[in-house]
Design a protein around this motif. Sequence first.
Motif, PDB file in Angstrom:
ATOM      1  N   ALA A 619       0.841  -1.200   0.000  1.00  0.00           N
ATOM      2  CA  ALA A 619       0.000   0.000   0.000  1.00  0.00           C
ATOM      3  C   ALA A 619       0.877   1.252   0.000  1.00  0.00           C
ATOM      4  N   ILE A 620       0.693   2.134  -0.989  1.00  0.00           N
ATOM      5  CA  ILE A 620       1.464   3.367  -1.123  1.00  0.00           C
ATOM      6  C   ILE A 620       0.478   4.547  -1.082  1.00  0.00           C
ATOM      7  N   VAL A 621       0.694   5.462  -0.131  1.00  0.00           N
ATOM      8  CA  VAL A 621      -0.181   6.630   0.019  1.00  0.00           C
ATOM      9  C   VAL A 621       0.510   7.847  -0.594  1.00  0.00           C
ATOM     10  N   ALA A 763       0.295  -6.170   2.204  1.00  0.00           N
ATOM     11  CA  ALA A 763      -0.819  -6.990   2.674  1.00  0.00           C
ATOM     12  C   ALA A 763      -0.674  -8.364   2.030  1.00  0.00           C
ATOM     13  N   PRO A 764      -0.219  -9.380   2.788  1.00  0.00           N
ATOM     14  CA  PRO A 764       0.044 -10.694   2.186  1.00  0.00           C
ATOM     15  C   PRO A 764      -1.222 -11.320   1.602  1.00  0.00           C
ATOM     16  N   MET A 765      -1.043 -12.034   0.516  1.00  0.00           N
ATOM     17  CA  MET A 765      -2.094 -12.821  -0.136  1.00  0.00           C
ATOM     18  C   MET A 765      -3.184 -11.975  -0.783  1.00  0.00           C
ATOM     19  N   SER A 766      -3.080 -10.655  -0.733  1.00  0.00           N
ATOM     20  CA  SER A 766      -4.139  -9.827  -1.319  1.00  0.00           C
ATOM     21  C   SER A 766      -3.841  -9.572  -2.788  1.00  0.00           C
ATOM     22  N   GLY A 767      -4.898  -9.370  -3.547  1.00  0.00           N
ATOM     23  CA  GLY A 767      -4.747  -9.075  -4.964  1.00  0.00           C
ATOM     24  C   GLY A 767      -4.448 -10.277  -5.830  1.00  0.00           C
ATOM     25  N   PHE A 804      -6.640   4.316   4.323  1.00  0.00           N
ATOM     26  CA  PHE A 804      -5.797   5.455   3.957  1.00  0.00           C
ATOM     27  C   PHE A 804      -5.865   5.756   2.466  1.00  0.00           C
ATOM     28  N   MET A 805      -6.730   5.054   1.748  1.00  0.00           N
ATOM     29  CA  MET A 805      -6.940   5.268   0.319  1.00  0.00           C
ATOM     30  C   MET A 805      -5.626   5.185  -0.469  1.00  0.00           C
ATOM     31  N   PRO A 806      -4.879   4.102  -0.329  1.00  0.00           N
ATOM     32  CA  PRO A 806      -3.597   4.005  -1.040  1.00  0.00           C
ATOM     33  C   PRO A 806      -3.783   3.466  -2.449  1.00  0.00           C
ATOM     34  N   ARG A 807      -2.709   3.479  -3.205  1.00  0.00           N
ATOM     35  CA  ARG A 807      -2.659   2.681  -4.423  1.00  0.00           C
ATOM     36  C   ARG A 807      -1.892   1.402  -4.071  1.00  0.00           C
ATOM     37  N   TRP A 808      -2.203   0.332  -4.791  1.00  0.00           N
ATOM     38  CA  TRP A 808      -1.625  -0.970  -4.447  1.00  0.00           C
ATOM     39  C   TRP A 808      -0.636  -1.408  -5.527  1.00  0.00           C
TER      40      TRP A 808
END
Length: 842
Positions: A619-621, A763-767, A804-808
Amino acid sequence: MRLWLLRLLAILPFAALLGAAWIIHLFLADGHYDDLTASIGAVSWGALALAAAFTCLSFAILALYDVMAARYAGAALPLARILWGAPVVYAFSNSLGLSVLTSGALRLRLYGAAGGAAAARMTAFSTVTLWLGPIVLAPFAFDAVGQRGMAIATGLGALGIAAAYLTSARWWRRPIRIGGVALSAPAPRMALAQIAVSLADWTVAGLVLVALVPADVAAPQEVLAAFLIAQALGLFSHLPGGIGVFEAAMVTLLAPQGGAAALAGPLILYRAVYYIAPLTLAALALVAAEAMRHRALFKQARRALAPGLIFFTPPLMAVAAFAVGGVFLVSAATPGLDARLAFLDDFLPIEVIEVSHLASVAAGIALLFLARGLARRRRDAFNVTLVVLGIGVLASLLKGADYEEALLAAAAIALLWPSRSIFYRRASGFGLGLTPVWMAAIAATLAFSVWLGFYVFRDVPYDSALLTTTSVDNDAGRFLRGLLLGTVLVLSALLIWMLTLRRHGVAPPAVAAADLAAAAAVVGTSPRTYAQLALLGDKSFLFNEARTGFIMFAQSGRSRVALGDPVAPDAESRRELLWKFLEDCDAADLWPVFYQASETMLPLYLDAGLAAHKLGEEAIVDLAGFTLAGGKMAGLRQGARAAERKGLVFAVVPAADVPAMMDELRAVSDAWLAEKTGGEKGFSLGYFDPDYLARGPLAVVRDGEGHLLAFANLWLGAERAELSVDLMRHVPHPPQGLMDLLFVSVLLWGQKEGYRHFNLGMAPMSGLSRHRLAPLWQRAGSYVFSRFGALYNFQGLRAYKQKFMPRWEARYLISPGGAPLARILIHVTALVSGGLQGVIRK
């Protein structure tokens, strides 16, 4: 066709082979090794010559198959080309099985000038011709072996099939299309010619075996009849040459007449004369033809492929060493030749013969294990293999004057020595990396040699004197002593292997102060904050020549795991570091692994031949646009304000002031750890270390009375490109909104200081994709994320960071394509968790 039916058809050949092996075992149960050698010796040289002549005649008839097939297919092929190519086609298709595919591919290669459609029609025509013979001869064959009912049934079937085929040849002219190839019935005269040629082919092929089976074992007409039935069953099995099935059928049909052991020799010689010899000659002819056709190309290819020998030579040398080891063991399990033993007994003490026999057993077992080291290009395995082969040469000559084995071992040495430069890996320790397949091959070879020994000496009465008596004629005693030594050696090898297995999560290496200082200098210029993990002191470093970049890594099991991408100022430096890392791993015989690699480096990893497996998303804000205003930020805003209303205060402590509050930090950290089931982590996660924490500023939250409630060390990227946190600890039972206040305050502080991005971590296993066409790794990970997210808090972690509304951005595990992913994951997990015990405690 249904999937279960396809799977059933796929396993039928293996089931047929196992069944055939069991039948042969039952018939040979009462036989002896001497019976086998006697049955081979009973075949005269004249019989062998006659069998060879019939084999030549059979392949000449098979050439007529393709002559007629070419006329049927309308292929304008020179007769010489067919007469040369047909024997090659049938030598391969007879021996390799799946004759339609094998012969079709070879015809396309040899008769390619006629076109693919013509080659396909020729294959279809020849296949029909092949089966017409056994269909017509089946009733006569069953009648000859006394199966009257089957003779009548197959006779009626043969009449019906022959009549239908000839009728279609006379009246049916409309072609059918199969796979785009038009097929029609041949003319009546050609159909009759097919039947006649097929009958001649099957009869002459059967006469090869008839010539080899002595008349006192079985009558010629019975041998010919059994041959027809057994060959048909072998064709149905789709096994190469019908191996096993053909022999089992022959033994079943003829054993009552002459005994199974009496048939063993002729059947072995039949394989050699009708299958192995033609296949060998055909392979040589095919290679010679291809070499003549592409002489210039071969010269260019030889120069171009010379560097590629490094990939093919080690496995070939491994197979050669394994084969020599198997020969040593088989020889040690069988009696020596009396004349040779008597010759040795005249001038050698019996102790020399006995010790040499044991040495050949030890050499055989050693070669089975060392072959794996050769396959992995291990220098130590190469050196030891040369010594063991030399011992094997001497032992073969002294134990029974077995010059054939000595020559075989000497040939292996002659092959190994010129390729010594290829075995360059200087790995330490005894581990040879035995895979389950390799261990199964070793077990199968050992089991076969033991079974063979007990089968050969089954009539010898076993007692203690047999084991302790040393004499030239005590072959069974030598076998038992070799078995005892072999058992001790194998058990010792397995014990050493288990004791020397690389532990998962080895102790952190001792990092030189100069390397750590050089890494700190590079970290200070890196815009990526993950580079700060180099300062933990639990990793080794690989620097580029200019020492302006590095790869940080640690070793676990056979994996050398690099954390993140190479840390370097430019793409060329990262490429240089990547290849240097791969070269070092190759020299040490380790798997190169990159953990949490970024998507921007994927092209470099893929170009290097590595495989990418998605781990999750980071996650990058964007701090420039970060704000607490709006409904989507209500949860964070309310949590932070609730903490402030309770008197909680946020502050950033400069690095210079951190050492003074170390005791306070340790108390919070110890209390936090006491609540957790596991201990400190490492590698990709920071742990409590005063030197590490003192390297940068700390974000802290205190209550109204000044007590420390939470802290997190801040990672500051160069050029204010990125901001992140690593080690976060808080007191037990924290006030509501404590962590919201900490994170929100850090982001707002970073925004004020001019940092462009804040990295919230992965965030492990996400996406991961759950699509049915996605890789198994992604589907499995997605299932774990959705089904067990609550247990491991995967979903909760993703949901919190999403506030936090990040980009992934995707993060990957990079590993060699052929390496076992499950073992690599265990190695990485052990590194992060501080060993496998840390995984279990988690």
